[in-house]
Design a protein around this motif. Structure first.
Motif, PDB file in Angstrom:
ATOM      1  N   ASP A 267      43.517  35.870  41.790  1.00 46.35           N
ATOM      2  CA  ASP A 267      43.554  35.225  43.227  1.00 46.35           C
ATOM      3  C   ASP A 267      44.982  34.981  43.490  1.00 46.35           C
ATOM      4  OD1 ASP A 267      42.734  33.903  45.359  1.00 46.35           O
ATOM      5  OD2 ASP A 267      42.209  32.167  44.525  1.00 46.35           O
ATOM      6  N   MET A 268      45.299  34.519  44.413  1.00 42.56           N
ATOM      7  CA  MET A 268      46.622  33.839  44.959  1.00 42.56           C
ATOM      8  C   MET A 268      47.783  34.619  44.658  1.00 42.56           C
ATOM      9  SD  MET A 268      45.503  30.490  45.930  1.00 42.56           S
ATOM     10  CE  MET A 268      46.920  29.496  45.632  1.00 42.56           C
TER      11      MET A 268
ATOM     12  N   TRP B 227      39.297  38.032  37.594  1.00 44.81           N
ATOM     13  CA  TRP B 227      39.439  37.843  39.131  1.00 44.81           C
ATOM     14  C   TRP B 227      40.783  37.325  39.295  1.00 44.81           C
ATOM     15  CZ3 TRP B 227      36.410  33.145  41.221  1.00 44.81           C
ATOM     16  CH2 TRP B 227      36.598  33.010  42.593  1.00 44.81           C
TER      17      TRP B 227
ATOM     18  N   ILE C 142      38.638  33.525  36.656  1.00 45.94           N
ATOM     19  CA  ILE C 142      39.597  33.807  37.717  1.00 45.94           C
ATOM     20  C   ILE C 142      41.039  33.571  36.792  1.00 45.94           C
ATOM     21  CG2 ILE C 142      40.012  31.414  38.219  1.00 45.94           C
ATOM     22  CD1 ILE C 142      40.154  32.263  41.194  1.00 45.94           C
TER      23      ILE C 142
ATOM     24  N   ASP D 282      39.534  34.445  52.210  1.00 47.65           N
ATOM     25  CA  ASP D 282      38.790  33.230  52.281  1.00 47.65           C
ATOM     26  C   ASP D 282      38.290  33.404  53.830  1.00 47.65           C
ATOM     27  OD1 ASP D 282      39.412  32.398  50.152  1.00 47.65           O
ATOM     28  OD2 ASP D 282      41.227  31.142  50.879  1.00 47.65           O
TER      29      ASP D 282
ATOM     30  N   TRP E  74      38.155  41.746  47.033  1.00 49.08           N
ATOM     31  CA  TRP E  74      37.272  41.167  48.306  1.00 49.08           C
ATOM     32  C   TRP E  74      38.478  40.613  49.306  1.00 49.08           C
ATOM     33  CZ3 TRP E  74      39.931  37.978  44.952  1.00 49.08           C
ATOM     34  CH2 TRP E  74      40.143  36.678  45.525  1.00 49.08           C
TER      35      TRP E  74
ATOM     36  N   ARG F 262      42.846  39.786  45.226  1.00 49.54           N
ATOM     37  CA  ARG F 262      42.908  39.533  46.513  1.00 49.54           C
ATOM     38  C   ARG F 262      44.042  40.358  47.426  1.00 49.54           C
ATOM     39  NH1 ARG F 262      43.171  33.251  48.592  1.00 49.54           N
ATOM     40  NH2 ARG F 262      45.249  33.396  48.105  1.00 49.54           N
TER      41      ARG F 262
ATOM     42  N   PHE G 142      33.007  31.931  52.946  1.00 49.94           N
ATOM     43  CA  PHE G 142      33.677  30.982  51.977  1.00 49.94           C
ATOM     44  C   PHE G 142      33.943  29.744  52.531  1.00 49.94           C
ATOM     45  CE2 PHE G 142      37.629  29.187  50.430  1.00 49.94           C
ATOM     46  CZ  PHE G 142      37.425  29.148  49.148  1.00 49.94           C
TER      47      PHE G 142
ATOM     48  N   TRP H  11      47.903  25.465  42.039  1.00 47.85           N
ATOM     49  CA  TRP H  11      46.803  24.542  41.691  1.00 47.85           C
ATOM     50  C   TRP H  11      47.123  24.069  40.318  1.00 47.85           C
ATOM     51  CZ3 TRP H  11      43.266  22.839  44.803  1.00 47.85           C
ATOM     52  CH2 TRP H  11      43.298  23.896  46.024  1.00 47.85           C
TER      53      TRP H  11
ATOM     54  N   HIS I  48      30.015  34.120  47.612  1.00 44.50           N
ATOM     55  CA  HIS I  48      31.190  33.167  47.195  1.00 44.50           C
ATOM     56  C   HIS I  48      31.271  32.141  48.178  1.00 44.50           C
ATOM     57  CE1 HIS I  48      34.588  31.241  45.293  1.00 44.50           C
ATOM     58  NE2 HIS I  48      35.412  31.918  45.905  1.00 44.50           N
TER      59      HIS I  48
ATOM     60  N   ASP J  52      35.543  29.896  38.503  1.00 43.63           N
ATOM     61  CA  ASP J  52      36.650  29.766  39.252  1.00 43.63           C
ATOM     62  C   ASP J  52      37.611  28.728  38.670  1.00 43.63           C
ATOM     63  OD1 ASP J  52      38.489  29.360  41.631  1.00 43.63           O
ATOM     64  OD2 ASP J  52      36.800  29.804  42.784  1.00 43.63           O
ATOM     65  N   ILE J  53      38.555  28.241  39.316  1.00 45.55           N
ATOM     66  CA  ILE J  53      40.047  27.527  38.531  1.00 45.55           C
ATOM     67  C   ILE J  53      39.470  26.287  37.877  1.00 45.55           C
ATOM     68  CG2 ILE J  53      41.573  28.500  40.043  1.00 45.55           C
ATOM     69  CD1 ILE J  53      41.388  25.934  41.635  1.00 45.55           C
TER      70      ILE J  53
ATOM     71  N   TRP K  47      33.319  27.975  44.120  1.00 42.85           N
ATOM     72  CA  TRP K  47      34.341  27.423  43.705  1.00 42.85           C
ATOM     73  C   TRP K  47      33.760  25.919  43.545  1.00 42.85           C
ATOM     74  CZ3 TRP K  47      39.186  26.219  47.253  1.00 42.85           C
ATOM     75  CH2 TRP K  47      39.978  25.296  46.555  1.00 42.85           C
TER      76      TRP K  47
HETATM   77  O1  MIG Z   1      43.568  27.738  47.249  1.00 43.30           O
HETATM   78  O2  MIG Z   1      40.101  29.080  43.319  1.00 43.30           O
HETATM   79  O3  MIG Z   1      40.349  33.163  48.017  1.00 43.30           O
HETATM   80  O4  MIG Z   1      37.946  32.793  46.576  1.00 43.30           O
HETATM   81  O5  MIG Z   1      37.525  30.390  45.371  1.00 43.30           O
HETATM   82  C1  MIG Z   1      42.149  28.432  47.108  1.00 43.30           C
HETATM   83  C2  MIG Z   1      39.848  28.658  44.435  1.00 43.30           C
HETATM   84  C3  MIG Z   1      42.319  29.190  45.831  1.00 43.30           C
HETATM   85  C4  MIG Z   1      40.846  31.109  47.008  1.00 43.30           C
HETATM   86  C5  MIG Z   1      40.437  32.186  46.812  1.00 43.30           C
HETATM   87  C6  MIG Z   1      38.837  31.672  46.675  1.00 43.30           C
HETATM   88  C7  MIG Z   1      38.703  30.616  45.271  1.00 43.30           C
HETATM   89  C8  MIG Z   1      40.024  29.573  45.654  1.00 43.30           C
HETATM   90  N1  MIG Z   1      41.193  30.180  45.964  1.00 43.30           N
END
Ligand code: MIG
Length: 801
Positions: A407-408, A405, A333, A485, A482, A469, A518, A370, A543, A296-297, A268
């Motif tokens: 996430d969140m 991927w 992501i 964190d 996976w 996640r 992480f 985010w 990661h 990543d984001i 990240w």
């Molecule tokens: O609030 O996208 O578990 O793998 O790198 C953190 C940023 C958001 C949480 C994920 C992590 C990722 C990160 N995300």
């Protein structure tokens, strides 16, 4: 909070005596005087479903967990009654339903051992606030009973003496006792008197499990709404319990492309493009195999999903293509939150079509993630899933992204109590409208499912790849996962080890941890030890959060780089072995990782082991999990095991010290095994495989091994274009016989196998292939010989004196 100790005093209600019984094919309905009803459905001879109603009305049956592909059918079913019980018999089980109170007791049909018995059995409390019931079940723990499974709980393998909650939760830097975390898989296996069974409580509300914590001899589970609806799955082998659970909730819908089993590098975040290229070039320069690179984001424009930052990634299509030319698959992501921005097309479409979740009284579910304030698609609506899947068209079909991927997707929301949606948010739930209390645990699963639909559509004719996640039971059908964190600590290396085993035990094998941790930064030693473990996890990715320094294989000095390379190379050599294990998982539901208790439940020593596990069918692994170690003690399950590094033979059924300096780790091969290996490649497909090597480990006696292959991508294997080779090795005093049976229509491009013998206790003199005898030229002393044979041999006979 509901406490079992208060059971009798808190307005618990119970079934009364049975007044009617009805049989409708495979479903038996028992109705009590006070209108409580129980439906027992015989799913298979060893699988019974129990579903209760407190009003004798059973509402529409719907489950996100149960797959439509689940096997149904039994060989035998008979229902009789005596004075006290109705007695249901299948070829595997005898189930008593107590006439006076609906309690059940289940016995092994063969030897009448009591397997599982209700204590209070089903009871409930009416829920004044939400309507419906808080549904509860309690069972008597049998002597010496132990418990496993339950998803991603970051605690010891054996769950006995503990209580857990299932409520999918974003858990940054969770610890060994944090509960709940990211996943909700309300399934456990139990073991006593050498017999194993499982319970899958298919209820998506917040649920709780108590394994003899509150009362020493009672195991109970309950949920804050919904039905008491559970499946009883009998073994007696634990591996059959898990396979049957996986059959019920689904195997992966397709084999993963082979490259997804390679090594993945993530952080990240890697940006801009030049940074990404610097990383990928370094892999090739240092000759460390790697197949996937993650964005990543920060690749997005203001964290808006399905956009690219013009500044950092001005020409994504060109970049993705250039990475692909170097063998790197680009994975991006995608989060659920859609930025509230009237000029953003995804937001506009969602708004226009009414695809976003709303609160009880009508306003949108607004939450900060985010991108800032967001709305969230209701992935429990099939129309929304279709829309979402179509959003991947450009990313996948045009730009060439190979995996997504998610996430969140708990869903995580920042700066609010509970870190998620409030309870009142409304969901479609595939036409069974409900609140977030019921939909919460499956929200992430449905997002991953929608993403999977998109990848499947636009990657075609290649196979889709998704990673998630959050998950509920059954999510393994669509995606890998996976463990969230974690932290760069030795404790977390242990947690990762147990979580991967536990997930495999819970029907979800395609899982790995953030290698190295992480949060925070590992030192070189911890990173090396974690890579050693990570290459034995089905999903293998480094990661890190990136705010604590670098975490690439070369970030810790040359000595560590060399160790990391050595283990990633081992991973690539073992790809055909892992792919075969994956095939067994995808076709039979056999977990890829086997905790020792699943490998040999009759050996009591395995019931409390955490560290050692079996990778695939034949490889025993034990990570070194403490600093400054030059080895460790470990338990060897019964059988004989060859040390991978020295070929020394170890007799199992005992705990022993094993040397393991930092550049090595305890890895042992089951005697009689034939382990297939590919040459080291920098990425899958780099080389045309021109020969497969088998490490053949002598055994006095018989052992079988398998090799599954196909085109490593695409869907032809479903039409029979696969190759399955079954091998039998029969070792005698002065002879080894290897037989091969091949099925399937796929013909791999290579022609020969190289057999490398280990531990052969005699001097090899003669090798005859398919009965046509010839004298082997390269005869070397005891077990050091290797021969090259046509891959389609039927029988090889190695004799000597
Ligand atoms: O609030 O996208 O578990 O793998 O790198 C953190 C940023 C958001 C949480 C994920 C992590 C990722 C990160 N995300």
């Amino acid at each position: 909070m509901i406490l079992n100790t208060e059971l009798e005093y808190k307005g618990n209600l119970f079934p009364s005596k049975i007044i009617s019984y009805e049989k409708n094919r495979d479903t038996l309905t028992f109705t009590c005087e006070n209108n409580v009803a129980l439906q027992v459905t015989v799913i298979r001879d060893s699988v019974l479903r129990f579903r209760f109603s407190t009003t004798s009305i059973f509402e529409k049956d719907f489950s996100y967990a149960i797959t439509k592909y689940a096997s149904r059918g039994y060989n035998f079913l008979e229902v009789t009654e005596d004075d006290t019980n109705y007695i249901i018999k299948t070829s595997k089980l005898t189930c008593h339903i107590h006439k006076i109170d609906l309690r059940s007791a289940i016995y092994d049909a063969k030897d009448n051992t009591l397997i599982c018995e209700d204590e209070l059995g089903f009871h409930w409390e009416e829920s004044y606030h939400f309507g419906g019931d808080i549904v509860k079940m309690s069972k008597t723990a049998q002597e010496g009973e132990s418990y496993y499974g339950l998803g991603d709980k970051p605690t010891d393998n054996n769950l006995k003496g503990k209580r857990f909650e299932n409520w999918v939760t974003d858990s940054y830097a969770f610890g060994k006792h944090t509960d709940p975390i990211y996943k909700a898989i309300p399934f456990y296996t139990a073991l006593h008197h050498d017999k194993s069974y499982g319970i899958f409580f298919d209820n998506t509300f917040k649920s709780e499990f108590d394994f003899c914590q509150e009362r020493r001899n009672i195991t109970s589970f309950w949920a804050h709404g919904g039905d008491m609806n559970y499946y009883f799955i009998y073994g007696p082998q634990m591996s059959d319990v898990v396979a049957n659970y996986t059959d019920l909730t689904g195997k992966p819908h397709e084999m993963p492309a082979l490259w997804t089993l390679g090594y993945h590098q993530c952080k990240w975040s890697y940006y801009p493009e030049s940074k990404v290229k610097e990383i990928t070039s370094k892999f090739r320069e240092l000759q460390i195999p790697c197949d996937a690179i993650y964005l990543d984001i920060d690749y997005m424009e203001g964290f808006r999903c399905f956009t690219w930052s013009k500044e950092y990634f001005p020409e994504p299509k060109r970049m993705v293509k250039e990475l692909a030319d170097q063998g790197f698959k680009t994975i991006v992501i995608i989060d659920p939150g859609i930025k509230i921005d009237k000029d953003y097309w995804v937001f506009q479409e969602g708004l226009e079509n009414d695809y976003f979740c709303k609160r009880a009284d009508g306003p949108y579910m607004k939450g900060k993630v985010w991108p800032g304030e967001c709305y969230f698609p209701d992935f429990t609506n099939p129309k929304v899933r279709d829309w979402w899947s179509d959003l991947f068209k450009e990313l996948v079909e045009d730009i060439g992204v190979k995996g997504v991927w998610n996430d969140m997707n708990e869903p995580a929301v920042m700066d609010v109590p509970g870190k998620t949606f409030p309870d009142d948010v409304r969901h479609d739930y595939d036409g069974n409208r409900c609140s977030h209390r019921k939909a919460h645990n499956i929200y992430g699963m449905q997002m991953a499912r929608a993403t999977y639909q998109g990848l499947k559509k636009f990657s075609y004719p290649k196979r889709p790849f998704v990673i998630t996640r959050a998950a509920y039971a059954g999510t393994q059908r669509y995606t890998s996962s996976w463990t969230g964190d974690n932290v760069a600590s030795w404790e977390h290396l242990n947690i990762a080890n147990v979580q991967a085993q536990r997930m495999a035990m819970s029907g979800f094998s395609f899982v790995g941890s953030d290698i190295g941790g992480f949060a925070e930064q590992p030192n070189g030693e911890l990173y090396a030890r974690w890579i050693q473990l990570g290459v034995f996890h089905p999903f293998c990715r480094t990661h890190s959060s990136g705010d604590h320094g670098d975490q690439e294989p070369w970030a810790f000095g040359k000595n560590i780089t060399d160790i990391v390379r050595k283990f990633i190379e081992l991973r690539y050599q073992l790809l055909p072995y892992l792919y075969t294990a994956f095939w067994r998982y995808a076709s039979e539901g056999i977990p890829i990782l086997k905790s020792l208790v699943l490998f040999d439940q009759e050996d009591r020593h395995t019931h409390h082991r955490n560290d050692e596990f079996i990778f695939g069918e034949k490889i025993l692994v034990c990570p070194v999990n403490a600093p400054n170690s030059r080895g460790r003690r470990m338990y060897f399950p019964r059988g004989n095991w060859y040390n991978l590094w020295t070929d020394a033979l170890v007799e199992g059924g005992q705990e022993l010290w094993v040397d393991a300096d930092l550049d090595t780790m305890p890895i042992f091969i089951k005697e009689g095994a034939m382990i297939p290996k590919y040459p080291v490649q920098q990425y899958v497909g780099e080389k045309e495989i021109d020969e497969v090597t088998f490490d053949v480990y002598f055994k006095l006696g018989k052992e079988s091994s398998q090799l599954y292959e196909d085109a490593h991508d695409g869907f032809d294997y479903i039409k029979g274009r696969y190759s399955l080779r079954d091998f039998n090795l029969i070792g005698k005093d002065k002879e080894v016989i290897i037989q091969q049976y091949k099925s399937g229509k796929y013909d791999a491009p290579y022609q020969s196998f190289k057999l490398e013998f280990h531990g052969v206790p005699f001097k090899i003199e003669k090798v005859s292939i398919d009965k046509e005898g010839f004298v082997c030229e390269d005869i070397v002393l005891n077990g050091e010989t290797s021969i090259v044979v046509d891959k389609n041999f039927r029988e090889i006979r190695i004799t000597g004196k």
